[in-house]
Design an enzyme around this catalytic site. Structure first.
Site: not given
Lengths: 348, 348
Positions: B112, B134, B176, B214, B224, B228, B232, B235, B239, B252
């Site tokens: 956990r 993330k 980026e 950032k 997010e 935030r 993306n 993205h 993606h 990426h």
């Protein structure tokens, strides 16, 4: 050079538990009810008569602790992806503790976390798993070794579901109720000694007190850095028993009942608890036909198995020991030979 | 009756990013360095010369986005269980974004949640993956669809590692950096147009500015819910491109570069950005040999693939569109035919 990432925030994970007949539920999002074949056969009709959603799906996973594993999580996630659940979608855990833990864990990792609602159908899950946000699965190394802290949006405890609960499962729930009383609330323990939980009104009162007791502890220590560990009373021993018996012979609450008896024996040995207090706990457990004895085949390997338990640190085991009735001590400084001598009392 | 579970708390997940030569690191707990064969071949000797721990383990997982999956997570967790890692143990992510995301995710679900430290070795992971918490893995449905928010304890960005970085990977990192400038910081964009990031000093300055930009965004919106999402940018399209090409053809950052060009085309179409601003972004990307074109085989299926992206809601797609240079708009109300007409500009 150094850049600080400031992430100090007020996070509100508060939620309500309703102990009452299930109200009408209406959701304007996609909803999946996660349940098992047995619970759905008994109670899904009742739930479906109460619930409406934009899109509603039912996902059943195999019944029992043996299936609280990654394969079941994959099965749940696969269905969510297949039906294009998004971040606003909702899961409903409809079943006992196993269903609650798995549904909570699946919702914690699906797209980095979506909401879930608990509708626990066993006494054990109503009093224990519904409070605290612990989610997770077992693996070959032990219980709950993979998981997350993820609080439900809300919990509905409907006593209706207990009418079909087998008596063994009822007893397993009582074991967790007793646990809460022994560790934190002497008055509650006295109440349990005098009450008959087969009486519906007494039972609802006991559920409320158990939930409140646990809520008080969790509110002080959400992520188990200290006090919350006390709720593992009976679990340090119980987990080893469940592991040794392949999660099949005992229900979780039954293993905890035996674990409490073992923890009490250690507490008596260390002078924290009187013999007659330990006997009162044992008598209360017996009143609900809970097991209170267990034969340890190999004392050394039983001891060794403590160390994989996640509540343990490097070379120590954390024991949760009652101090009389209504108070508790968390300690990791019990000498191995003291533990062994207590375990030997449970061997042939 | 109702019981409230009060869980309103101040949670401090703040951490520091050090942009400098790696200091000596000493840990009095079990530590596992999670890395891949390539990074460890190039740089593990350097790291090991700097690090000491109570017990130190190295875990390598296969190199590349294609292995950012449950099998690699299982491999990491298996090793942790095998060596009896506990809640005080530590993971170190030593590699690029894939290693960072997987190590972070493994540490978020092991018992956990345990701590992890990031030592990113690529420009992309230094400027992007090191900030924000993330974590996650891919599956057959898409990228990062399973995961958690889990902040690192600290991050060390050592420019030393970039000396061995292939130029394609360097460019992917620059993409980026450009993303951060276009969406949030016009001055930073101007700086990038005039600077040469192959110069070490200019590069360190750019890393710092990207990380700070950032950090400012993440501090305002850790999980997010709003702002935030602007990170993306590029993205949403990227993606789909990665998915269509099986995560193999493009790095990426390269897919994001193309995605930014597509997002810009949509922004120009909607009057949010001028043609010449879109050209300036494209020119900056080309300066670092980044791809800026892509042939869409089937416009409808490309469009359909947006809907599985986790940033999308029920029947809408969220687009991150630059407003000029240095500002951004998050919108889910772009008409399908507008998007289709832009996508057609990228088809045969």
């Amino acid at each position: 050079m150094q850049v600080n990432i400031p992430l100090k925030q007020v996070v509100d994970n508060s939620y309500d538990i309703t102990i009452d007949t299930l109200p009408k539920l209406s959701y304007d999002t996609k909803v999946a009810i996660v349940t098992n074949p047995k619970v759905s056969g008994l109670h899904l009709g009742y739930l479906l008569s109460k619930i409406s959603a934009k899109e509603l799906y039912i996902i059943t996973v195999p019944d029992g602790e043996a299936y609280k594993n990654q394969a079941s999580i994959d099965l749940i996630l696969e269905s969510l992806f297949n039906h294009r659940f998004n971040r606003k979608s909702l899961l409903i855990a409809f079943g006992g503790g196993v269903i609650g833990d798995m549904t909570g864990y699946a919702s914690s990792i699906y797209q980095r976390g979506i909401d879930f609602v608990q509708i626990p159908t066993t006494l054990l899950s109503q009093v224990d798993a519904s409070v605290g946000g612990k989610t997770g699965i077992n693996n070959s190394y032990g219980k709950n070794l993979i998981g997350a802290f993820h609080q439900p949006r809300t919990v509905y405890i409907d006593p209706h579901f207990l009418t079909t609960l087998p008596s063994r499962e009822f007893g397993a729930g009582v074991a967790e109720v007793v646990k809460m009383a022994v560790t934190f609330n002497a008055d509650f323990f006295n109440y349990l000694e005098s009450a008959d939980l087969n009486d519906k009104k007494s039972l609802q009162e006991a559920i409320k007190q158990a939930v409140q007791t646990k809520a008080g502890v969790v509110a002080k220590d959400e992520k188990e850095h200290g006090l919350r560990a006390a709720l593992n009373y009976g679990h340090t021993f119980g987990h080893v028993i469940e592991n040794e018996t392949g999660y099949k012979k005992y229900l979780h609450g039954e293993a905890v009942a035996i674990g409490m008896v073992m923890a009490n024996a250690l507490a008596v040995k260390l002078g924290l608890m009187k013999e007659n207090e330990a006997d009162r706990v044992k008598d209360l457990l017996k009143k609900y036909d809970l097991p209170t004895s267990y034969t340890i085949e190999n004392v050394e390997s039983f001891y060794d198995a403590f160390f994989l338990d996640k509540k343990s640190s490097d070379a120590t085991i954390t024991f949760i020991l009652p101090v009389g009735i209504g108070d508790v001590k968390i300690t990791d400084s019990v000498a191995k030979e003291t533990v062994i001598s207590v375990l030997e009392g449970f061997s042939r």
